[in-house]
Every structure is written in C-alpha cells, then in structure tokens.
Design an enzyme around this catalytic site. Structure first.
Site, mmCIF file in Angstrom:
data_model
loop_
_atom_site.group_PDB
_atom_site.id
_atom_site.type_symbol
_atom_site.label_atom_id
_atom_site.label_comp_id
_atom_site.label_asym_id
_atom_site.label_seq_id
_atom_site.Cartn_x
_atom_site.Cartn_y
_atom_site.Cartn_z
ATOM 1 N N SER A 49 0.810 -1.216 0.000
ATOM 2 C CA SER A 49 0.000 0.000 0.000
ATOM 3 C C SER A 49 0.847 1.271 0.000
ATOM 4 O O SER A 49 0.300 2.368 0.100
ATOM 5 C CB SER A 49 -0.895 0.014 1.253
ATOM 6 O OG SER A 49 -1.683 -1.144 1.300
ATOM 7 N N GLY A 50 2.166 1.129 -0.073
ATOM 8 C CA GLY A 50 3.042 2.295 -0.027
ATOM 9 C C GLY A 50 3.606 2.547 1.368
ATOM 10 O O GLY A 50 4.042 3.653 1.688
ATOM 11 N N THR A 51 3.644 1.497 2.172
ATOM 12 C CA THR A 51 4.109 1.608 3.559
ATOM 13 C C THR A 51 5.522 2.187 3.640
ATOM 14 O O THR A 51 5.782 3.101 4.425
ATOM 15 C CB THR A 51 4.145 0.211 4.227
ATOM 16 O OG1 THR A 51 3.079 -0.572 3.724
ATOM 17 C CG2 THR A 51 4.087 0.302 5.732
ATOM 18 N N HIS A 98 2.329 -4.686 9.126
ATOM 19 C CA HIS A 98 1.092 -5.063 8.423
ATOM 20 C C HIS A 98 0.191 -5.844 9.376
ATOM 21 O O HIS A 98 -0.535 -6.740 8.969
ATOM 22 C CB HIS A 98 1.427 -5.898 7.192
ATOM 23 C CG HIS A 98 2.385 -5.215 6.260
ATOM 24 N ND1 HIS A 98 2.172 -3.938 5.791
ATOM 25 C CD2 HIS A 98 3.560 -5.614 5.719
ATOM 26 C CE1 HIS A 98 3.172 -3.591 4.993
ATOM 27 N NE2 HIS A 98 4.035 -4.584 4.943
ATOM 28 N N PHE A 219 8.842 8.455 -6.881
ATOM 29 C CA PHE A 219 9.123 7.053 -7.194
ATOM 30 C C PHE A 219 10.466 6.929 -7.926
ATOM 31 O O PHE A 219 11.292 6.078 -7.586
ATOM 32 C CB PHE A 219 7.983 6.482 -8.047
ATOM 33 C CG PHE A 219 8.208 5.062 -8.421
ATOM 34 C CD1 PHE A 219 8.030 4.048 -7.493
ATOM 35 C CD2 PHE A 219 8.633 4.725 -9.696
ATOM 36 C CE1 PHE A 219 8.261 2.725 -7.818
ATOM 37 C CE2 PHE A 219 8.865 3.404 -10.036
ATOM 38 C CZ PHE A 219 8.677 2.408 -9.096
ATOM 39 N N GLY A 244 5.054 1.815 -9.209
ATOM 40 C CA GLY A 244 4.658 3.030 -8.488
ATOM 41 C C GLY A 244 3.566 3.843 -9.157
ATOM 42 O O GLY A 244 3.626 5.069 -9.187
#
Ligand code: A3P
Length: 280
Positions: A49-51, A98, A219, A244
């Site tokens: 999720s882009g953590t 997560h 990105f 990305g």
C-alpha cells in the site's frame, strides 16, 4: 496452493496470516506486550500500500531534513524485530507493520500517533502478486490469474484486504490519534500529504521542507537510489519499487476478473465508507 498447483509460503501468528519472517510469532507476541514511548509513531497498512514510501516521508519529517536516512529498514518492521531490537532503536521511533488491530498493544492504540495507509485493492493485488513472486521466502512461482483467485478470497499472505482495511477504518473513526492516508492521494500530491502528516505529528515543517521531502521521495528518485532496501539475505532481490502507479491493475486484470472483483466490492463494501480511488 493455487489452482495451477503452485505453493505460496504463508506463516501464521495466532491465527493471522503473514509472509514468512524468522521468529514471526515470537516477535508479534512480544510486540503485543511491548510499551512504546509516547513520541513513537506507527504506520500500519495492508502490504503493497506504499508503507515504505510513507515511512521514508515520516522519518524525514521527524529528522527535519529531506535526506535519505541510513537506517536499517528491516529493524523498523515490527514483524521482523524482537522487542529488544525495537528498544534499541533511536527515539522517537517510526515503526511500521502489516499487523491486524488485535495484534497491537492496547496502550499504543490509545496513546500513540498512528498513520493508517490504504491503497485500492486492484493495484494492491497486482503489487502484492509481484512482491510474492520476487520474495525468496514466499517462494511463489504462479501466474497472476491463479494468484487473483486466492487474493479475491483473502487466501494470500496477510489475508483479506477487505477485512484488514474495514476493521482499521471502523476503529479509526473519530480518533484524534489517527491519520488515514491513501496511496492515491500521496501519488496525486505528495507535498500536501507530507504537510498533512507534519500537521498530524505536530511538526513545524516549512512549506520548503515539505516540498523538498516530496521531491526526494518521488518514485523515480527512490527507485534510482534504492532507498532502504532490505538486505538480500532477508528477502532476495524483491524491491519495494516496482512501478509506483495508480491504475496499473488495468494491465493485469482481465475484463472477467474486473467484473468479478467489482461484484465482490459491491457486496463487501456496501456498508463501508472507506474512501477508495481506482484511478486518479
Ligand atoms: P507497485 O508494486 O505497484 O509498484 P509497500 O511498501 O507497502 O510494500 O508498497 C509497495 C508499493 O509502493 C509498490 O507498488 C512500490 O513500487 C510503491 N512505491 C514505493 N515507493 C514509492 C514512491 N516513492 N512513489 C510511488 N509508489 C511507491
């Protein structure tokens, strides 16, 4: 096992599915009993999720510099760290995981600042598929259609996207110690999201600093500089920087899969107002 017979290694910690981490269950059991310091900040998200992207942004804000920090990323992932390791990290710590809400210590949920990140489930499925193929530990060699069949029912490492996000979303409502950020918003305007995070963390970040962090965390830049990749021994050549983009799912989902997923979406999200964007 997917419909083509390919295996995927999933580890369980007290009934919750995860990718394979050494000492996963011990680490999560210790975490549940761990007491963070009040200034520690937490990022929780379903994988892909882009953590790690927003972890970098948050670390830079806390340091007050738009510079890549030489941190050993793997130690800042709760699944991968014992409480002793967590204690050894410089404070205030920015930690990510997560994990499911039930796996988080009560005192943390009440007292610490928590950034929750979500990404639309179609892009998440594609990203998580590619991650699992590249991850040595998971050892998955299947193709996307077979992975999709598992993802749609939540039978993949980290489980069901709907369950994960809906639970956190419902819990987060009305809480002042929580900021919900979406991948799509960060992609549309990273500077604004950086400012939102700064405000939430009560960091007096200037417009110039937020702009500089957003530029440092594009990105392209992060991929080129391989920001804080995990060591090869840990996850093989798996990279947190693949494509990305928002909407890459259109290159992977067939028309039938898309229709199928939209139907699942309508059923599972009919009582949920979580904001989700499939395109921007
Ligand atoms: P893709 O596989 O779609 O490229 P996580 O860190 O939660 O595992 O998320 C990984 C996803 O975030 C990957 O998505 C990765 O490319 C994307 N990502 C990482 N850094 C990014 C950045 N600076 N900008 C946009 N997306 C980024």
């Amino acid at each position: 096992v997917d419909s083509d017979g390919n295996h995927m290694v999933v580890k369980y910690a007290n009934g919750y599915p995860f990718p394979s981490f050494e000492k996963l269950k011990d680490n999560l059991d210790e975490f549940k009993k761990w007491t963070p310091k009040p200034q520690d900040v937490f990022l929780f998200a379903y994988p892909s999720s882009g953590t790690h992207w927003l972890w970098e942004v948050t670390c830079m804000l806390i340091e007050g510099k738009a510079e890549r920090l030489q941190l050993e990323k793997e130690h800042y992932m709760i699944e991968n760290s014992s409480s002793k390791t967590l204690d050894s990290l410089k404070e205030p710590r920015v930690l990510n995981a997560h994990v499911y809400i039930e796996q988080v210590p009560e005192c943390l949920l009440e007292n610490n600042k928590i950034i929750l990140i979500s990404r639309n489930p179609k892009d998440t499925a594609v990203s998580w598929y590619n991650h699992n193929v590249a991850d040595l530990e998971t050892d998955y060699t299947g193709k996307f259609p077979a992975f999709y069949e598992l993802f749609r029912v939540g039978n993949v490492p980290n489980g069901d996207w709907f369950n994960y996000n809906k639970t956190w979303w419902e819990w987060s409502k009305g809480r002042s110690n929580v900021l919900w950020v979406t991948y799509e918003d960060a992609k549309s305007d990273l500077k604004s999201v950086t400012k939102q995070i700064a405000k939430f963390l009560e960091i007096p970040a200037s417009d110039e600093l937020c702009q500089a962090i957003a530029q440092e965390c594009t990105f392209k830049k992060m991929k080129a500089e391989k920001h804080n990749l995990l060591p090869f021994e840990l996850r093989g050549d798996m990279s947190f920087y693949r494509k990305g983009q928002v909407g890459d799912w259109k290159n992977w989902f067939t028309v039938a899969q898309n229709e199928d997923f939209d139907q699942i979406w309508d059923e599972k999200m009919k009582d949920c107002d979580l904001p989700v964007q499939f395109t921007i």
